[in-house]
Design a protein around this motif. Structure first.
Motif, PDB file in Angstrom:
ATOM      1  N   CYS A 112       0.884  -1.172   0.039  1.00  9.20           N
ATOM      2  CA  CYS A 112       0.031  -0.137  -0.130  1.00  9.20           C
ATOM      3  C   CYS A 112       0.855   1.274   0.100  1.00  9.20           C
ATOM      4  CB  CYS A 112      -0.869   0.080   1.262  1.00  9.20           C
ATOM      5  SG  CYS A 112      -2.222   1.490   1.033  1.00  9.20           S
ATOM      6  N   THR A 113       0.674   2.303  -0.903  1.00  6.37           N
ATOM      7  CA  THR A 113       1.262   3.294  -0.712  1.00  6.37           C
ATOM      8  C   THR A 113       0.696   4.548  -0.292  1.00  6.37           C
ATOM      9  OG1 THR A 113       0.408   3.825  -3.310  1.00  6.37           O
ATOM     10  CG2 THR A 113       2.590   2.836  -3.013  1.00  6.37           C
ATOM     11  N   HIS A 114      -0.482   4.400   0.485  1.00  6.69           N
ATOM     12  CA  HIS A 114      -1.376   5.295   1.233  1.00  6.69           C
ATOM     13  C   HIS A 114      -0.752   5.805   2.385  1.00  6.69           C
ATOM     14  CE1 HIS A 114      -4.554   4.956  -1.889  1.00  6.69           C
ATOM     15  NE2 HIS A 114      -4.831   3.738  -1.528  1.00  6.69           N
ATOM     16  N   HIS A 115      -0.268   4.927   2.949  1.00  7.72           N
ATOM     17  CA  HIS A 115       0.115   5.129   4.472  1.00  7.72           C
ATOM     18  C   HIS A 115      -0.408   6.090   5.289  1.00  7.72           C
ATOM     19  CE1 HIS A 115       4.578   4.312   2.945  1.00  7.72           C
ATOM     20  NE2 HIS A 115       3.676   3.071   2.653  1.00  7.72           N
ATOM     21  N   CYS A 116      -2.118   5.691   5.417  1.00  7.50           N
ATOM     22  CA  CYS A 116      -2.857   6.558   6.268  1.00  7.50           C
ATOM     23  C   CYS A 116      -2.319   6.656   7.571  1.00  7.50           C
ATOM     24  CB  CYS A 116      -4.282   5.869   5.935  1.00  7.50           C
ATOM     25  SG  CYS A 116      -4.952   5.866   4.647  1.00  7.50           S
ATOM     26  N   LYS A 117      -2.535   7.612   8.247  1.00 10.00           N
ATOM     27  CA  LYS A 117      -2.242   8.165   9.323  1.00 10.00           C
ATOM     28  C   LYS A 117      -3.062   6.911  10.509  1.00 10.00           C
ATOM     29  CE  LYS A 117      -2.823  11.734  13.132  1.00 10.00           C
ATOM     30  NZ  LYS A 117      -3.084  13.047  13.290  1.00 10.00           N
ATOM     31  N   HIS A 118      -2.560   6.292  11.461  1.00  9.26           N
ATOM     32  CA  HIS A 118      -3.315   5.206  12.060  1.00  9.26           C
ATOM     33  C   HIS A 118      -3.993   4.231  11.475  1.00  9.26           C
ATOM     34  CE1 HIS A 118      -3.207   8.771  15.277  1.00  9.26           C
ATOM     35  NE2 HIS A 118      -2.317   7.692  15.667  1.00  9.26           N
ATOM     36  N   CYS A 119      -3.247   3.905  10.412  1.00  9.34           N
ATOM     37  CA  CYS A 119      -3.867   2.688   9.446  1.00  9.34           C
ATOM     38  C   CYS A 119      -3.936   1.524  10.484  1.00  9.34           C
ATOM     39  CB  CYS A 119      -2.751   2.318   8.434  1.00  9.34           C
ATOM     40  SG  CYS A 119      -3.236   0.851   7.693  1.00  9.34           S
ATOM     41  N   PHE A 120      -4.848   0.781  10.415  1.00 12.15           N
ATOM     42  CA  PHE A 120      -5.139  -0.494  11.330  1.00 12.15           C
ATOM     43  C   PHE A 120      -4.204  -1.736  10.818  1.00 12.15           C
ATOM     44  CE2 PHE A 120      -7.728  -1.824   7.775  1.00 12.15           C
ATOM     45  CZ  PHE A 120      -7.654  -3.413   7.977  1.00 12.15           C
ATOM     46  N   ASN A 121      -3.515  -1.606   9.845  1.00 13.72           N
ATOM     47  CA  ASN A 121      -3.064  -2.533   9.157  1.00 13.72           C
ATOM     48  C   ASN A 121      -1.804  -2.123   8.569  1.00 13.72           C
ATOM     49  OD1 ASN A 121      -2.387  -5.292   8.773  1.00 13.72           O
ATOM     50  ND2 ASN A 121      -3.742  -5.401   6.899  1.00 13.72           N
ATOM     51  N   GLU A 122      -0.941  -1.466   9.450  1.00 11.35           N
ATOM     52  CA  GLU A 122       0.498  -0.726   8.921  1.00 11.35           C
ATOM     53  C   GLU A 122       1.462  -1.915   8.321  1.00 11.35           C
ATOM     54  OE1 GLU A 122       3.593   2.379  10.668  1.00 11.35           O
ATOM     55  OE2 GLU A 122       1.706   2.562  10.942  1.00 11.35           O
ATOM     56  N   VAL A 123       1.424  -3.084   8.946  1.00 11.27           N
ATOM     57  CA  VAL A 123       2.379  -3.955   8.544  1.00 11.27           C
ATOM     58  C   VAL A 123       2.292  -4.445   7.204  1.00 11.27           C
ATOM     59  CG1 VAL A 123       1.180  -5.848   9.546  1.00 11.27           C
ATOM     60  CG2 VAL A 123       3.428  -6.004   9.344  1.00 11.27           C
ATOM     61  N   ALA A 124       0.913  -4.131   6.490  1.00  9.44           N
ATOM     62  CA  ALA A 124       0.868  -4.718   5.233  1.00  9.44           C
ATOM     63  C   ALA A 124       1.094  -3.650   4.305  1.00  9.44           C
ATOM     64  CB  ALA A 124      -0.689  -4.942   5.246  1.00  9.44           C
ATOM     65  N   TRP A 125       1.761  -2.718   4.531  1.00  8.12           N
ATOM     66  CA  TRP A 125       2.020  -1.570   3.486  1.00  8.12           C
ATOM     67  C   TRP A 125       3.381  -2.235   2.765  1.00  8.12           C
ATOM     68  CZ3 TRP A 125       2.959   3.534   6.776  1.00  8.12           C
ATOM     69  CH2 TRP A 125       1.693   4.018   7.390  1.00  8.12           C
ATOM     70  N   ASP A 126       4.035  -2.980   3.246  1.00  9.77           N
ATOM     71  CA  ASP A 126       5.089  -3.305   2.456  1.00  9.77           C
ATOM     72  C   ASP A 126       4.831  -4.640   1.401  1.00  9.77           C
ATOM     73  OD1 ASP A 126       7.377  -4.925   1.831  1.00  9.77           O
ATOM     74  OD2 ASP A 126       8.023  -5.085   3.774  1.00  9.77           O
ATOM     75  N   PHE A 127       5.078  -4.427   0.377  1.00 12.39           N
ATOM     76  CA  PHE A 127       4.616  -5.306  -0.797  1.00 12.39           C
ATOM     77  C   PHE A 127       5.036  -6.769  -0.526  1.00 12.39           C
ATOM     78  CE2 PHE A 127       3.584  -1.367  -2.607  1.00 12.39           C
ATOM     79  CZ  PHE A 127       2.572  -1.590  -3.386  1.00 12.39           C
ATOM     80  N   SER A 128       6.267  -7.021   0.068  1.00  6.54           N
ATOM     81  CA  SER A 128       6.975  -8.206   0.420  1.00  6.54           C
ATOM     82  C   SER A 128       6.616  -8.733   1.694  1.00  6.54           C
ATOM     83  CB  SER A 128       8.327  -8.170   0.291  1.00  6.54           C
ATOM     84  OG  SER A 128       8.950  -7.298   1.014  1.00  6.54           O
ATOM     85  N   TYR A 129       5.562  -8.176   2.322  1.00  6.95           N
ATOM     86  CA  TYR A 129       5.047  -8.853   3.587  1.00  6.95           C
ATOM     87  C   TYR A 129       4.264  -9.860   3.497  1.00  6.95           C
ATOM     88  CZ  TYR A 129       3.008  -9.394   8.135  1.00  6.95           C
ATOM     89  OH  TYR A 129       2.540  -9.791   9.285  1.00  6.95           O
ATOM     90  N   GLY A 130       4.337 -10.933   4.218  1.00  6.86           N
ATOM     91  CA  GLY A 130       3.290 -12.165   4.120  1.00  6.86           C
ATOM     92  C   GLY A 130       3.833 -13.102   3.491  1.00  6.86           C
ATOM     93  N   ASP A 131       2.822 -13.941   2.816  1.00  7.43           N
ATOM     94  CA  ASP A 131       3.031 -15.236   1.884  1.00  7.43           C
ATOM     95  C   ASP A 131       2.628 -14.615   0.619  1.00  7.43           C
ATOM     96  OD1 ASP A 131       3.974 -16.936   4.317  1.00  7.43           O
ATOM     97  OD2 ASP A 131       2.123 -16.589   4.890  1.00  7.43           O
TER      98      ASP A 131
END
Length: 175
Positions: free
Chosen positions: A26-45
């Motif tokens: 995600c490129t939005h990077h909203c203030k107080h995003c509930f899922n900030e960890v998912a901003w990274d395109f390589s995060y997760g599986d």
């Protein structure tokens, strides 16, 4: 595309019991995003054939109302490429199930694409047309309202996609 998590029986992100796929990136990077960890395109599986087949199998359950796409940001161009063929399969296999998508981008209801034109791809319009409901608009902390249904801030819209595309004007699914 990677995904951050999957909620197999979710009641918070659309009507009924749903499978919610949280994509990474995600490129939005909203203030107080509930899922900030998912901003990274390589995060997760990796969203591979195995996990796609598992979701399609689980959607067969009679108590599952449909699929919700969240993030990260499902409509980032690199995520659209993986989601389009997958959502197309979902709609072909389960036409009675609804697909909800949550995006920080804004729908251009006249053209059926994103107002952020640099985020549109050759498949954006086709992908959006597969959705039943689109919750659009970035989360804005200053407009947060916990009384809102299926959205976090008052600038966000819960859109009936089929009616909006047919009428070429925003038709809200929920006020």
């Amino acid at each position: 595309m990677n995904y951050a998590t999957i909620k197999w029986t979710d009641i918070a992100n659309g009507e009924g019991v749903r499978i919610s796929l949280f994509v990474s990136g995600c490129t939005h990077h909203c203030k107080h995003c509930f899922n900030e960890v998912a901003w990274d395109f390589s995060y997760g599986d990796p969203f591979d054939d195995k996990i796609e087949r598992k979701i399609l199998k689980e959607l067969d359950s009679s108590f599952i109302a449909g699929l919700s796409l969240l993030g990260g940001e499902p409509l980032e161009p690199q995520n659209q490429a993986a989601l389009y063929p997958f959502v197309k399969k979902v709609k072909e296999m389960y036409p009675e199930k609804t697909v909800w998508c949550y995006t920080g981008f804004v729908l251009d209801e006249i053209n059926g694409v994103l107002k952020e034109t640099h985020k549109n791809t050759e498949i954006t319009k086709e992908l959006i047309s597969l959705f039943d409901v689109l919750v659009d608009g970035a989360y804005i902390e200053e407009l947060k309202d916990i009384r809102l249904k299926f959205r976090g801030s008052s600038n966000q819209r819960v859109i009936d996609v089929k009616k909006t595309l047919a009428q070429k004007e925003c038709v809200l699914y929920l006020e």
